[in-house]
Scaffold this active site. Structure first.
Site, PDB file in Angstrom:
ATOM      1  N   LYS A   1     114.390  54.422 -85.892  1.00  0.00           N
ATOM      2  CA  LYS A   1     113.056  53.562 -86.483  1.00  0.00           C
ATOM      3  C   LYS A   1     112.809  53.951 -87.907  1.00  0.00           C
ATOM      4  O   LYS A   1     113.258  54.798 -88.163  1.00  0.00           O
ATOM      5  CB  LYS A   1     112.072  53.471 -85.439  1.00  0.00           C
ATOM      6  CG  LYS A   1     111.270  54.984 -85.529  1.00  0.00           C
ATOM      7  CD  LYS A   1     109.947  54.982 -84.579  1.00  0.00           C
ATOM      8  CE  LYS A   1     108.758  54.619 -85.131  1.00  0.00           C
ATOM      9  NZ  LYS A   1     108.267  55.637 -86.001  1.00  0.00           N
TER      10      LYS A   1
ATOM     11  N   LYS B   1     110.839  61.616 -73.772  1.00  0.00           N
ATOM     12  CA  LYS B   1     109.914  62.588 -73.253  1.00  0.00           C
ATOM     13  C   LYS B   1     109.797  62.596 -71.845  1.00  0.00           C
ATOM     14  O   LYS B   1     109.665  61.452 -71.089  1.00  0.00           O
ATOM     15  CB  LYS B   1     108.614  62.311 -74.181  1.00  0.00           C
ATOM     16  CG  LYS B   1     108.534  62.431 -75.408  1.00  0.00           C
ATOM     17  CD  LYS B   1     107.083  62.153 -76.025  1.00  0.00           C
ATOM     18  CE  LYS B   1     107.031  62.098 -77.766  1.00  0.00           C
ATOM     19  NZ  LYS B   1     107.094  63.356 -78.291  1.00  0.00           N
TER      20      LYS B   1
ATOM     21  N   GLU C   1      97.136  62.353 -83.439  1.00  0.00           N
ATOM     22  CA  GLU C   1      97.788  63.341 -84.029  1.00  0.00           C
ATOM     23  C   GLU C   1      96.781  64.233 -84.786  1.00  0.00           C
ATOM     24  O   GLU C   1      96.040  63.579 -85.661  1.00  0.00           O
ATOM     25  CB  GLU C   1      99.078  62.931 -85.083  1.00  0.00           C
ATOM     26  CG  GLU C   1     100.102  62.127 -84.061  1.00  0.00           C
ATOM     27  CD  GLU C   1     101.103  61.979 -85.047  1.00  0.00           C
ATOM     28  OE1 GLU C   1     102.116  62.716 -84.898  1.00  0.00           O
ATOM     29  OE2 GLU C   1     101.161  60.768 -85.604  1.00  0.00           O
TER      30      GLU C   1
ATOM     31  N   ASP D   1     104.160  52.078 -87.907  1.00  0.00           N
ATOM     32  CA  ASP D   1     104.841  53.500 -87.568  1.00  0.00           C
ATOM     33  C   ASP D   1     104.737  53.620 -85.822  1.00  0.00           C
ATOM     34  O   ASP D   1     105.664  54.259 -85.525  1.00  0.00           O
ATOM     35  CB  ASP D   1     103.935  54.467 -88.119  1.00  0.00           C
ATOM     36  CG  ASP D   1     104.622  56.103 -88.403  1.00  0.00           C
ATOM     37  OD1 ASP D   1     106.015  55.858 -88.199  1.00  0.00           O
ATOM     38  OD2 ASP D   1     104.011  56.736 -88.314  1.00  0.00           O
TER      39      ASP D   1
ATOM     40  N   HIS E   1     106.469  53.131 -80.246  1.00  0.00           N
ATOM     41  CA  HIS E   1     105.718  53.895 -79.183  1.00  0.00           C
ATOM     42  C   HIS E   1     104.943  53.490 -78.312  1.00  0.00           C
ATOM     43  O   HIS E   1     104.956  54.006 -77.069  1.00  0.00           O
ATOM     44  CB  HIS E   1     105.317  55.577 -79.881  1.00  0.00           C
ATOM     45  CG  HIS E   1     106.580  55.902 -80.945  1.00  0.00           C
ATOM     46  ND1 HIS E   1     107.668  55.944 -80.764  1.00  0.00           N
ATOM     47  CD2 HIS E   1     106.295  56.516 -81.933  1.00  0.00           C
ATOM     48  CE1 HIS E   1     108.316  56.327 -81.626  1.00  0.00           C
ATOM     49  NE2 HIS E   1     107.489  56.872 -82.741  1.00  0.00           N
TER      50      HIS E   1
ATOM     51  N   LYS F   1      96.366  59.517 -87.645  1.00  0.00           N
ATOM     52  CA  LYS F   1      96.610  60.935 -88.067  1.00  0.00           C
ATOM     53  C   LYS F   1      95.491  61.776 -88.404  1.00  0.00           C
ATOM     54  O   LYS F   1      94.420  61.321 -88.589  1.00  0.00           O
ATOM     55  CB  LYS F   1      97.517  60.954 -89.270  1.00  0.00           C
ATOM     56  CG  LYS F   1      99.061  60.178 -88.970  1.00  0.00           C
ATOM     57  CD  LYS F   1     100.057  60.664 -89.376  1.00  0.00           C
ATOM     58  CE  LYS F   1     101.188  60.252 -89.345  1.00  0.00           C
ATOM     59  NZ  LYS F   1     102.039  60.748 -88.189  1.00  0.00           N
TER      60      LYS F   1
HETATM   61  C1  BG6 Z   1     107.324  59.159 -85.523  1.00  0.00           C
HETATM   62  C2  BG6 Z   1     106.256  58.703 -86.688  1.00  0.00           C
HETATM   63  O1  BG6 Z   1     108.042  58.053 -85.039  1.00  0.00           O
HETATM   64  O2  BG6 Z   1     106.461  59.661 -84.385  1.00  0.00           O
HETATM   65  C3  BG6 Z   1     105.421  59.773 -86.985  1.00  0.00           C
HETATM   66  O3  BG6 Z   1     107.186  58.157 -87.556  1.00  0.00           O
HETATM   67  C4  BG6 Z   1     104.749  60.343 -85.804  1.00  0.00           C
HETATM   68  O4  BG6 Z   1     104.485  59.227 -87.871  1.00  0.00           O
HETATM   69  C5  BG6 Z   1     105.695  60.715 -84.741  1.00  0.00           C
HETATM   70  O5  BG6 Z   1     104.322  61.626 -86.323  1.00  0.00           O
HETATM   71  C6  BG6 Z   1     105.250  61.161 -83.385  1.00  0.00           C
HETATM   72  O6  BG6 Z   1     106.048  61.623 -82.574  1.00  0.00           O
HETATM   73  P1  BG6 Z   1     105.524  63.003 -81.677  1.00  0.00           P
HETATM   74  O7  BG6 Z   1     106.936  62.937 -80.707  1.00  0.00           O
HETATM   75  O8  BG6 Z   1     105.399  64.068 -82.393  1.00  0.00           O
HETATM   76  O9  BG6 Z   1     104.420  62.478 -80.836  1.00  0.00           O
END
Ligand code: BG6
Length: 481
Positions: free
Chosen positions: A148, A182, A216, A235, A240, A330
């Site tokens: 991605k 996951k 996050e 993003d 996701h 974030k």
């Molecule tokens: C990525 C994003 O696809 O996923 C990031 O570009 C993000 O910004 C990350 O931090 C989060 O993934 P995970 O597995 O840490 O939850």
């Protein structure tokens, strides 16, 4: 009759994994460690070779040495290490693809993994096809894994799909969404379709609302240039968060074949209602953490959101009238990825002096990371002579029952690519349905409508997100690590 794929562990077939961006972060932190884990689980053998492609001058040994600190030491890594080679080249030049052709056995299976900036995805696939490297006529497989972001909006995602699918077949394309690697995300399917009591209440008759959160604690870090041009919505949401939403909302597939599952997910995403501009303005809110504009490579007056919350409706029989609230951001209080399903109240409270509105709702919390688990909040009688109902939680923690640590999630994805199982990869229509659902928000924001509110680092996010739910008489579930 539909094929039922067996996932009994078996060693993947011989292949070469060619990583475009072989010296990059993704390859070092995630892909190669995942290969070492697959080796220690005996799921890949000594016939798996790796070619890392990068733009810098370097030797095989330079590439291997650069990986050493990221991969668990041991016999597996020593053996795998010896099968890694380096190829220097420019992704935009035909000689690289000729050189690659010279290195690859014509009769071998190959996965080309595009761990590169997004602008190279389309051109690399075209160059691979032009060099004859995607040709499967010798009975081998030739697959391409695309990371991605897949597009920047609906139009660019469609254009990229067209560009790729004009030179290769859909069955050769593996569009990655690493959330699908996951364990807890894959478990949503098992929780839903292996537990009959859950299916019985999984609809608008019993469910009040669904919240999907990917909070996050980390900030943008060193990714300023990429992030400032992208923002939280692009993003995280069409990829996701929508994958989680699709898992929660999809109808049961006819069987577990990749296309049966992907069809149901695409169907759910294409049922997300397209908001009018006024609805998009009201139902999508944005925030930016304090200090974001001081990040390296971020515009000093940047209006890019580092937090987004959306209210969405799914126009499907099962979900009519049930809002889906999605949020991600974030520099928040904690890392917390979860799905919270809130059930409707009982129609009438029988408990003395307890109005039905005061009974806390039943909630099912799928805690995806960290502290992976499932909680069910429900009511019991408080011991004692009076009839008082109090909330308690049934709580299951993965760590109490299974050993799941130490994996990157890419193990499953790479293994499935080697086996040719596309279940966990996004089909073109899923990608496009995801972008179509967020496009109205992007459109009104591009016109400068709606404010980007500042929030404190380490907080729960901006106040406008609280208001988004308060308007409906609801609250977000707490963010906690
Ligand atoms: C990525 C994003 O696809 O996923 C990031 O570009 C993000 O910004 C990350 O931090 C989060 O993934 P995970 O597995 O840490 O939850």
């Amino acid at each position: 009759m539909a094929r039922r794929p067996s996932k009994a562990p078996r060693q993947a077939p011989p292949a070469t994994l060619v990583i475009f961006g072989g010296t990059g972060d993704l390859a070092r932190r995630l892909l190669v460690p995942a290969l070492a884990h697959l080796c220690s689980d005996a799921l890949i053998g000594d016939d798996l070779h790796i070619i890392g492609i990068g733009s810098r001058d370097g030797t095989d040994e330079d590439l291997r040495a650069g990986l050493d600190e990221f991969v668990p030491k041991g016999d597996c890594w020593q053996r795998l290490r010896g099968r890694i080679t380096y190829l220097q080249g420019d992704f935009t030049k035909a000689d690289l693809f000729e050189a690659l052709k010279g290195k690859l056995d014509k009769t071998g299976n190959v996965i080309f993994y595009l761990a590169t900036p997004a602008q190279f995805f389309g051109p690399i696939v075209e160059s691979l096809a032009r060099a004859g490297l995607m040709d499967e006529s010798d009975g081998v497989f030739r697959r391409v894994a695309v990371e991605k972001p897949f597009g920047h909006d609906l139009a660019s995602a469609k254009a990229l799909n067209r560009q790729i699918l004009s030179v290769v077949e859909e069955h050769q394309v593996y569009r990655i969404d690493h959330f699908l690697g996951k364990e807890t995300v894959q478990n949503i399917m098992v929780a839903r379709f292996a537990n009959p009591w859950l299916e019985a209440v999984w609809n608008n008759r019993y469910i009040d609302s669904v919240q999907i959160t990917a909070a996050e604690a980390i900030d943008v870090g060193t990714r300023g240039a990429f992030y400032d041009a992208t923002g939280a919505l692009r993003d995280m949401v069409p990829n996701h968060l929508f994958q989680l939403m699709a898992m929660v909302g999809m109808e049961p597939p006819n069987d577990l074949t990749p296309d049966a599952i992907r069809t149901e997910k695409a169907k759910l995403l294409s049922a997300v209602r397209t908001p009018t501009p006024a609805e998009a303005k009201a139902d999508g809110v944005r925030g930016q953490y304090q200090g974001y504009r001081k990040t390296a490579d971020v515009a000093p007056k940047s209006n890019t959101e580092t937090y987004v919350a959306l209210k969405l409706w799914v126009d499907a029989w099962r979900w009519a009238g049930v809002p889906f609230y999605l949020r991600t951001g974030k520099a928040l209080k904690a890392r917390d990825t979860e799905v919270v399903v809130t059930f409707k109240p009982v129609p009438l409270s029988l408990f003395r002096d307890t109005p039905v509105a005061d009974l806390p709702p039943n909630r099912l919390i799928l805690q995806l990371q960290p502290n992976e688990g499932i909680d069910l909040d429900f009511m019991v009688k408080q011991p004692g002579p009076t009839m008082q109902a109090v909330p308690v939680a049934l709580d299951f923690k993965y760590a109490d029952r299974f050993k799941i640590g130490g994996r990157t999630g890419y193990e499953t994805l790479i293994y499935d690519m080697l086996l040719g199982d596309q279940t966990l990869f996004q089909r073109a229509d899923q990608i496009e349905a995801g972008w179509a659902a967020v496009q109205p928000f992007l459109d009104i924001w591009a016109k400068g409508k709606g404010k980007v509110e500042t929030y404190k680092r380490g907080s729960n996010g901006p106040a406008c997100a609280v208001d988004l739910l308060a308007r409906d008489g609801r609250e977000w579930h707490r963010i906690e690590g």
